[in-house]
Motif scaffolding. Structure first.
Motif, PDB file in Angstrom:
ATOM      1  N   PHE A  89     -68.923   4.956  -6.712  1.00  0.00           N
ATOM      2  CA  PHE A  89     -68.370   5.018  -8.064  1.00  0.00           C
ATOM      3  C   PHE A  89     -67.381   3.869  -8.186  1.00  0.00           C
ATOM      4  N   ASN A  90     -67.445   3.107  -9.271  1.00  0.00           N
ATOM      5  CA  ASN A  90     -66.492   2.011  -9.446  1.00  0.00           C
ATOM      6  C   ASN A  90     -66.267   1.699 -10.915  1.00  0.00           C
ATOM      7  N   MET A  91     -65.173   0.957 -11.151  1.00  0.00           N
ATOM      8  CA  MET A  91     -64.800   0.525 -12.495  1.00  0.00           C
ATOM      9  C   MET A  91     -64.187  -0.858 -12.380  1.00  0.00           C
ATOM     10  N   TRP A  92     -64.325  -1.668 -13.438  1.00  0.00           N
ATOM     11  CA  TRP A  92     -63.644  -2.956 -13.441  1.00  0.00           C
ATOM     12  C   TRP A  92     -62.966  -3.173 -14.786  1.00  0.00           C
ATOM     13  N   ARG A  93     -61.996  -4.103 -14.761  1.00  0.00           N
ATOM     14  CA  ARG A  93     -61.242  -4.439 -15.968  1.00  0.00           C
ATOM     15  C   ARG A  93     -61.254  -5.948 -16.146  1.00  0.00           C
ATOM     16  N   VAL A 101     -55.175  -2.442 -12.347  1.00  0.00           N
ATOM     17  CA  VAL A 101     -56.350  -1.951 -11.628  1.00  0.00           C
ATOM     18  C   VAL A 101     -56.850  -0.702 -12.336  1.00  0.00           C
ATOM     19  N   PRO A 102     -58.103  -0.703 -12.803  1.00  0.00           N
ATOM     20  CA  PRO A 102     -58.626   0.502 -13.445  1.00  0.00           C
ATOM     21  C   PRO A 102     -58.806   1.585 -12.384  1.00  0.00           C
ATOM     22  N   MET A 103     -58.363   2.774 -12.679  1.00  0.00           N
ATOM     23  CA  MET A 103     -58.488   3.863 -11.713  1.00  0.00           C
ATOM     24  C   MET A 103     -58.889   5.141 -12.431  1.00  0.00           C
ATOM     25  N   ALA A 104     -59.611   5.975 -11.732  1.00  0.00           N
ATOM     26  CA  ALA A 104     -59.941   7.310 -12.213  1.00  0.00           C
ATOM     27  C   ALA A 104     -59.384   8.274 -11.163  1.00  0.00           C
ATOM     28  N   SER A 105     -58.231   8.843 -11.435  1.00  0.00           N
ATOM     29  CA  SER A 105     -57.528   9.651 -10.434  1.00  0.00           C
ATOM     30  C   SER A 105     -58.310  10.890 -10.007  1.00  0.00           C
ATOM     31  N   ARG A 106     -59.233  11.337 -10.831  1.00  0.00           N
ATOM     32  CA  ARG A 106     -60.033  12.527 -10.487  1.00  0.00           C
ATOM     33  C   ARG A 106     -61.432  12.173  -9.997  1.00  0.00           C
ATOM     34  N   ALA A 107     -61.671  10.897  -9.757  1.00  0.00           N
ATOM     35  CA  ALA A 107     -63.010  10.458  -9.318  1.00  0.00           C
ATOM     36  C   ALA A 107     -63.345  11.011  -7.938  1.00  0.00           C
TER      37      ALA A 107
END
Length: 188
Positions: A89-93, A101-107
């Motif tokens: 799972f990843n995200m970019w900005r 830094v894009p983050m999903a704390s519940r990922a």
């Protein structure tokens, strides 16, 4: 550099990475750049079959892609002796500034090789790195140099033995968005 490229301020390659190329952050940045080298027609994240998995692969590692949402099953062949690196799972900005830094704390994420769970590492790139991709690429959509940061749950594997392997990975942001990829890999 050609005079026309010089006239328009373009250089033949991206700026050096702010990370060692084989460090976790360096591999993440290289993976993002790998996705960006593809235009929309051969985007490895949109690839429904695996037919584009081998395009623009570096010589020292083999990158795999997930999806932009939902599930995908791909088949691909890869050469022996290459370690694997991919996001569960990843995200970019973009455009990004230092510390964004894009983050999903519940990922959460998962990865399995032949049904055996693989460890995942949480890796972020707080220092932006330049992405200069193909027009219409799957990261920035632009060929212009763009600062990018990335965050995700990543897996790496040492080179696989020759033969067939089944690899699955995926994850969720914890708010309903999810990704899953199943690869049928043939190492030769």
């Amino acid at each position: 550099m050609s005079p026309l490229r010089s006239l328009f301020g373009r250089v033949s390659g991206p700026a050096p990475l702010p990370f060692a190329p084989t460090s976790p952050e360096g591999l993440v940045a290289r993976w993002v750049r790998w996705v960006a080298t593809h235009g929309s027609a051969k985007n490895p994240v949109r690839d429904a079959t695996g037919e584009h998995a081998g395009h623009h692969q570096p010589d020292d590692v083999w990158f795999l892609a997930g999806s932009y949402g939902g599930s995908v099953t791909r088949r691909c062949a890869l050469p022996a002796g290459r370690p694997l690196f991919f996001p569960a799972f990843n995200m970019w900005r973009y455009p990004a500034r230092a510390g964004e830094v894009p983050m999903a704390s519940r990922a959460t994420g998962h990865a399995q090789l032949a049904g055996v769970p693989l460890p995942l590492a949480t890796i972020g790139t707080p220092t932006p790195f330049e992405v200069r991709g193909a027009l219409g690429n799957g990261v920035t959509s632009s060929s212009r140099p763009t600062p990018v940061t990335c965050w995700g749950l990543w897996a790496s594997l040492p080179p696989l033995a020759s033969g067939a392997h089944e690899l699955t990975f995926g994850g969720t942001d914890g708010d309903g968005f999810w990704v899953r990829a199943e690869y049928r890999l043939v190492v030769h």
